[in-house]
Every structure is written in C-alpha cells, then in structure tokens.
Design a protein around this motif. Structure first.
Motif, mmCIF file in Angstrom:
data_model
loop_
_atom_site.group_PDB
_atom_site.id
_atom_site.type_symbol
_atom_site.label_atom_id
_atom_site.label_comp_id
_atom_site.label_asym_id
_atom_site.label_seq_id
_atom_site.Cartn_x
_atom_site.Cartn_y
_atom_site.Cartn_z
ATOM 1 N N VAL A 78 28.343 39.860 49.462
ATOM 2 C CA VAL A 78 28.499 39.199 48.330
ATOM 3 C C VAL A 78 30.133 39.022 47.948
ATOM 4 N N ARG A 79 30.479 37.885 47.482
ATOM 5 C CA ARG A 79 31.838 37.633 47.004
ATOM 6 C C ARG A 79 31.880 37.792 45.490
ATOM 7 N N TYR A 80 32.813 38.405 45.000
ATOM 8 C CA TYR A 80 32.596 38.331 43.407
ATOM 9 C C TYR A 80 34.051 38.048 42.767
ATOM 10 N N ARG A 81 33.778 37.196 41.629
ATOM 11 C CA ARG A 81 34.738 36.488 40.941
ATOM 12 C C ARG A 81 35.454 37.773 40.075
ATOM 13 N N VAL A 82 36.868 37.591 40.126
ATOM 14 C CA VAL A 82 37.548 38.609 39.501
ATOM 15 C C VAL A 82 38.009 38.211 37.886
ATOM 16 N N SER A 91 40.332 34.587 37.174
ATOM 17 C CA SER A 91 41.513 34.737 37.731
ATOM 18 C C SER A 91 41.828 33.727 38.960
ATOM 19 N N GLY A 92 40.426 33.100 39.521
ATOM 20 C CA GLY A 92 40.610 32.437 40.507
ATOM 21 C C GLY A 92 40.398 33.299 41.899
ATOM 22 N N GLU A 93 40.512 34.500 41.755
ATOM 23 C CA GLU A 93 40.411 35.392 43.087
ATOM 24 C C GLU A 93 38.956 35.930 43.322
ATOM 25 N N LEU A 94 38.582 35.907 44.353
ATOM 26 C CA LEU A 94 37.398 36.317 44.878
ATOM 27 C C LEU A 94 37.506 37.743 45.636
ATOM 28 N N VAL A 95 36.618 38.733 45.621
ATOM 29 C CA VAL A 95 37.075 39.928 46.188
ATOM 30 C C VAL A 95 35.479 40.044 46.790
ATOM 31 N N ALA A 126 27.127 34.345 36.712
ATOM 32 C CA ALA A 126 28.160 35.117 36.506
ATOM 33 C C ALA A 126 29.037 34.836 35.248
ATOM 34 N N ASP A 127 29.427 33.711 35.191
ATOM 35 C CA ASP A 127 30.372 33.170 34.010
ATOM 36 C C ASP A 127 29.739 33.435 32.781
ATOM 37 N N GLU A 128 28.445 33.145 32.712
ATOM 38 C CA GLU A 128 27.703 33.281 31.312
ATOM 39 C C GLU A 128 27.755 35.014 31.085
ATOM 40 N N ALA A 129 27.236 35.645 32.117
ATOM 41 C CA ALA A 129 27.368 37.104 31.697
ATOM 42 C C ALA A 129 28.698 37.672 31.262
ATOM 43 N N VAL A 130 29.763 37.148 31.965
ATOM 44 C CA VAL A 130 31.199 37.668 31.635
ATOM 45 C C VAL A 130 31.664 37.319 30.129
ATOM 46 N N ASP A 131 30.991 35.964 29.641
ATOM 47 C CA ASP A 131 31.460 35.270 28.582
ATOM 48 C C ASP A 131 30.667 36.065 27.477
ATOM 49 N N THR A 149 32.821 46.805 43.555
ATOM 50 C CA THR A 149 31.860 48.091 43.174
ATOM 51 C C THR A 149 32.555 49.405 43.333
ATOM 52 N N SER A 150 33.840 49.237 43.493
ATOM 53 C CA SER A 150 34.524 50.565 43.486
ATOM 54 C C SER A 150 35.746 50.463 42.211
ATOM 55 N N ALA A 151 36.528 51.856 42.320
ATOM 56 C CA ALA A 151 37.288 51.840 41.117
ATOM 57 C C ALA A 151 38.544 51.570 41.846
ATOM 58 N N LEU A 152 38.961 50.783 43.108
ATOM 59 C CA LEU A 152 39.957 50.490 43.528
ATOM 60 C C LEU A 152 41.215 49.827 42.601
ATOM 61 N N LYS A 153 40.470 48.751 41.877
ATOM 62 C CA LYS A 153 41.260 48.112 40.928
ATOM 63 C C LYS A 153 40.588 47.893 39.429
ATOM 64 N N PRO A 154 40.665 48.934 38.675
ATOM 65 C CA PRO A 154 39.629 49.347 37.556
ATOM 66 C C PRO A 154 40.063 48.420 36.402
ATOM 67 N N ASP A 155 40.998 47.571 36.498
ATOM 68 C CA ASP A 155 41.416 46.853 35.120
ATOM 69 C C ASP A 155 40.837 45.420 35.388
ATOM 70 N N ALA A 156 39.700 45.218 35.828
ATOM 71 C CA ALA A 156 38.960 44.122 36.030
ATOM 72 C C ALA A 156 37.529 44.126 35.917
ATOM 73 N N LEU A 157 36.861 42.805 35.650
ATOM 74 C CA LEU A 157 35.461 42.718 35.880
ATOM 75 C C LEU A 157 35.386 42.121 36.959
ATOM 76 N N TYR A 158 33.987 42.479 37.838
ATOM 77 C CA TYR A 158 33.684 41.548 39.141
ATOM 78 C C TYR A 158 32.341 40.897 38.795
ATOM 79 N N ALA A 159 32.191 39.636 39.020
ATOM 80 C CA ALA A 159 30.796 39.074 38.765
ATOM 81 C C ALA A 159 30.394 38.077 39.600
#
Length: 158
Positions: free
Chosen positions: A151-155, A28-32, A15-20, A38-48
């Motif tokens: 699945v938990r996603y890195r923010v 951010s250290g946050e997992l969601v 996931a880190d390589e794909a985002v890089d 997969t939704s637009a609830l918080k559109p100001d981030a990528l989720y990997a």
C-alpha cells in the motif's frame, strides 16, 4: 523492532476525508511505502490510504489520532502501539458511539470499557500481555485488513 505509532481506521470514507476530519488538509503530493508510513521515521506527518473500504491514517507522533472522536454515525477504530512503554490499546466506534475501549500498560489493564470483542478471547497472549500481534488481530477482525507492505500512503505534513 517494536511498533510506536497510532492509526485511525474509518469505514466508507476516502483517505482525504479521514484526514480532513482531523483538521489536516494539505496533501504534500508525496507518496510513501507502508514501512515508512507505519513507523516513526518521519513523525512530523500523517500518512493516509484507503484500501478495501477503510481509510487508514497513521500518526507516528501519536498526537493527532489519539484524541479523535467521530462527528457522525461512522464505524471507526483507533489503535495505538507503544512497544517502548509496553502500552497498547484501541477504541472501537460503531455508528459513531464508542462501544469498546481497552488499554494495557506495563503489565496491567488500565482501561477496559464495553463488551470484549470475540477475537479478544481467541488471541493467545504472550506472558507479558497484549502486544502488536494482539492489536493486529483486533484490526483484522474489525476491518478485514492486514498489514500490506504494497500500500502507498499519501503524506500530510503536520
């Protein structure tokens, strides 16, 4: 509720390589959970995340993933869902080359390049044309992945 997001799947990377590769490097250290990623609830981030050998990067704002092009010989799939405008599409890259590109918008095919995938002929389309189910059939045929709410996603803020 319809899907309004985009996603990049890249085989054999983390996931880190794909985002890089998207020039976003600050986790951010946050997992969601999957429903948030997969939704637009918080559109100001990528989720990997990177389950089962395919990194996936969800981009609800559809501004980062949509222009992605491979920089090397990778297998990848870019998919976008826009139920609001009835626009759905995908680009498949094999060994770094785009081998299939398909976009359907508001009742018509607007882009259709490359040889259709066998799964495209197997999916029963509703009368209005391709939709989320069609795209998930493509995703599953290419990556063997299905939507997984566990699945938990890195923010990664953008």
């Amino acid at each position: 509720m319809g899907w309004n997001t985009s996603v990049l799947f890249v085989k054999g990377v983390t996931a880190d390589e794909a985002v890089d590769d998207l020039a976003i490097t600050e986790f951010s250290g946050e997992l969601v959970e999957a429903d948030r990623a997969t939704s637009a609830l918080k559109p100001d981030a990528l989720y990997a995340a990177d389950p089962a050998g395919w990194a996936q990067v969800w981009n609800p704002r559809m501004d980062v993933v949509m222009g992605w092009e491979p920089t090397g010989p990778v297998d990848a799939l870019v998919v976008f869902f826009s139920s609001v405008s009835s626009t759905y599409g995908f680009s498949l890259f094999t060994g770094g080359e785009r081998t299939r590109h398909y976009v359907y918008a508001e009742g018509a095919v607007v882009e259709d390049e490359g040889t259709p995938l066998p799964v495209e002929a197997e999916v029963a389309l509703p009368s209005w044309g391709p939709d989320e189910d069609f795209l998930w059939s493509i995703i599953t045929a290419v990556t063997s992945l299905r939507y997984d709410g566990n699945v938990r996603y890195r923010v990664y803020p953008v």
